[in-house]
Scaffold this motif. Structure first.
Motif, PDB file in Angstrom:
ATOM      1  N   ALA A   1       1.192  -1.448  -0.200  1.00 38.53           N
ATOM      2  CA  ALA A   1       0.439   0.343  -0.074  1.00 38.53           C
ATOM      3  C   ALA A   1       0.890   1.463   0.022  1.00 38.53           C
ATOM      4  O   ALA A   1       0.049   2.074  -0.354  1.00 38.53           O
ATOM      5  N   GLY A   2       2.221   0.949   0.435  1.00 40.09           N
ATOM      6  CA  GLY A   2       2.617   2.476   0.672  1.00 40.09           C
ATOM      7  C   GLY A   2       3.169   2.978  -0.660  1.00 40.09           C
ATOM      8  O   GLY A   2       2.835   4.542  -1.017  1.00 40.09           O
ATOM      9  N   PRO A   3       3.605   2.531  -1.934  1.00 41.59           N
ATOM     10  CA  PRO A   3       3.394   3.561  -3.519  1.00 41.59           C
ATOM     11  C   PRO A   3       2.181   4.186  -3.537  1.00 41.59           C
ATOM     12  O   PRO A   3       2.707   5.099  -4.654  1.00 41.59           O
ATOM     13  N   LEU A   4       1.283   3.350  -3.120  1.00 42.62           N
ATOM     14  CA  LEU A   4       0.043   4.013  -3.750  1.00 42.62           C
ATOM     15  C   LEU A   4      -0.092   5.031  -2.299  1.00 42.62           C
ATOM     16  O   LEU A   4      -0.676   6.035  -3.705  1.00 42.62           O
ATOM     17  N   TRP A   5       0.426   5.305  -1.542  1.00 46.30           N
ATOM     18  CA  TRP A   5       0.311   7.057  -1.219  1.00 46.30           C
ATOM     19  C   TRP A   5       1.407   7.887  -1.721  1.00 46.30           C
ATOM     20  O   TRP A   5       0.788   8.668  -1.131  1.00 46.30           O
TER      21      TRP A   5
END
Length: 182
Positions: free
Chosen positions: A152-156
């Motif tokens: 989920a980190g890259p999406l943020w």
């Protein structure tokens, strides 16, 4: 396998959208077209189930599974707007509806508001994708759980980039207006 399902769901989204609009306007079957358009989210359900089954079946978590969650989030957050955008154009072309509203002028208050609305949709999309990844972490095996949640980190990061490149960029300093009368 999941990559093929993502491609099939993307194609399916546009096929169901086109079928609904063609039934609604050129086919003159507005109710049936509306029912078909209401089925667009089912494409997302197919994708979610396929990703969960794939992980539960022992597939190694990869960025493709993360892409499935992102696709689902963006489809849910932006799908209604895409359908509305296409519906207005089909109504104008095939049913004598009013022409689509013009895009707001750059630098205008309406343009800034539109960019903020789009950014909030991105936040919603990534929040949905993050929840989906959290749910997928329960069907993944224990060794993969951390990788699923970390994806989920890259999406943020996309949310942050969209903020800077969208609403903040538009709201940035303007060239001073030339003074008159000198």
């Amino acid at each position: 396998m999941i990559a093929a399902v993502i491609v099939a769901c993307e194609v399916g989204f546009w096929v169901v959208l086109a079928a609904g609009l063609l039934l609604r306007y050129p086919g003159r079957r507005p109710r049936l077209g509306g029912v078909v358009l209401a089925c667009v989210p089912l494409v997302d359900v197919v994708l979610l189930v396929a990703a969960a089954v794939d992980l539960h079946g022992g597939a190694e978590f990869s960025s493709v599974h993360g892409l499935a969650a992102a696709y689902l989030g963006f489809s849910l957050a932006f799908g209604h707007g895409v359908i509305r955008w296409a519906d207005v154009r089909f109504a104008h072309r095939f049913a004598g509806g009013p022409p689509p509203a013009p895009k707001p002028a750059p630098g205008s208050r309406a343009r800034r508001s539109a960019l903020w609305r789009e950014w909030f949709k991105v936040v919603l999309a990534v929040a949905i994708a993050s929840v989906v990844l959290g749910l997928l972490s329960f069907v993944a095996d224990a060794d993969q759980r951390e990788a699923v949640l970390r994806s989920a980190g890259p999406l943020w990061i996309v949310v942050a980039i969209w903020l800077v490149a969208g609403p903040l960029w538009e709201a940035g300093p303007r060239d001073p207006q030339p003074s008159r009368g000198r």
